[in-house]
Design an enzyme around this catalytic site. Sequence first.
Site, mmCIF file in Angstrom:
data_model
loop_
_atom_site.group_PDB
_atom_site.id
_atom_site.type_symbol
_atom_site.label_atom_id
_atom_site.label_comp_id
_atom_site.label_asym_id
_atom_site.label_seq_id
_atom_site.Cartn_x
_atom_site.Cartn_y
_atom_site.Cartn_z
ATOM 1 N N GLU A 90 3.265 -4.551 -1.674
ATOM 2 C CA GLU A 90 3.408 -4.562 -0.215
ATOM 3 C C GLU A 90 2.545 -3.428 0.322
ATOM 4 O OE1 GLU A 90 6.607 -3.491 3.272
ATOM 5 O OE2 GLU A 90 7.387 -4.554 1.512
ATOM 6 N N ARG A 146 0.538 1.350 7.736
ATOM 7 C CA ARG A 146 0.798 2.709 8.206
ATOM 8 C C ARG A 146 -0.482 3.526 8.243
ATOM 9 N NH1 ARG A 146 6.636 4.289 5.417
ATOM 10 N NH2 ARG A 146 7.738 2.400 6.113
ATOM 11 N N THR A 196 5.063 -3.276 7.299
ATOM 12 C CA THR A 196 5.069 -2.491 8.544
ATOM 13 C C THR A 196 4.171 -3.135 9.600
ATOM 14 O OG1 THR A 196 5.224 -0.558 7.054
ATOM 15 C CG2 THR A 196 5.177 -0.115 9.411
ATOM 16 N N LYS A 215 14.391 -8.960 5.343
ATOM 17 C CA LYS A 215 14.386 -7.608 4.794
ATOM 18 C C LYS A 215 15.602 -6.882 5.381
ATOM 19 C CE LYS A 215 11.538 -3.394 5.002
ATOM 20 N NZ LYS A 215 10.175 -2.893 5.265
#
Length: 212
Positions: free
Chosen positions: A45, A49, A73, A133
């Site tokens: 993953e 960021r 994210t 999630k």
Amino acid sequence: MSYTTQQIIEKLRELKIVPVIALDNADDILPLADTLAKNGLSVAEITFRSEAAADAIRLLRANRPDFLIAAGTVLTAEQVVLAKSSGADFVVTPGLNPKIVKLCQDLNFPITPGVNNPMAIEIALEMGISAVKFFPAEASGGVKMIKALLGPYAQLQIMPTGGIGLHNIRDYLAIPNIVACGGSWFVEKKLIQSNNWDEIGRLVREVIDIIK
């Protein structure tokens, strides 16, 4: 190739752990992927960021077609489009944004949105999403909270992330609805920045041994 959500879930169940990766330098993804693969993990993953995320996804897809790649994210429509064009297999978001979910569905791009309460779960289910999630896992009540939520929402397939480590990962994976856990402790940014692939390999082997 493109995977359906169910195919992704099946692959995650086999793997049990997903390395959650933050990169400053996209080129680091290739030696990192080699280290992960050598030690039994062909999944990553790559989180948005940093500005290196899309390039890292692109590099990984071109050089390791066997990898299951999540774009993590993801917060904006632009990032969704960028993740898809870069070659990610699916999107992971920290929260539930109906506009982002709808965009992914329109693009036929599997998404695992973040939830941690009944309201978010019901919105996800209303939109046809049952693979979610659970984030931030430990701060949101951890195993106890997940078990409570599974009472009314037994159809969920869950990937908890946040606060998970060697001390508690087996407790999470013991719950049948949990398909895999996300973790960053074995792919810490400082280890990647220092190119400490041996230590990352050791940490990966350590977690693999725990979850076998």
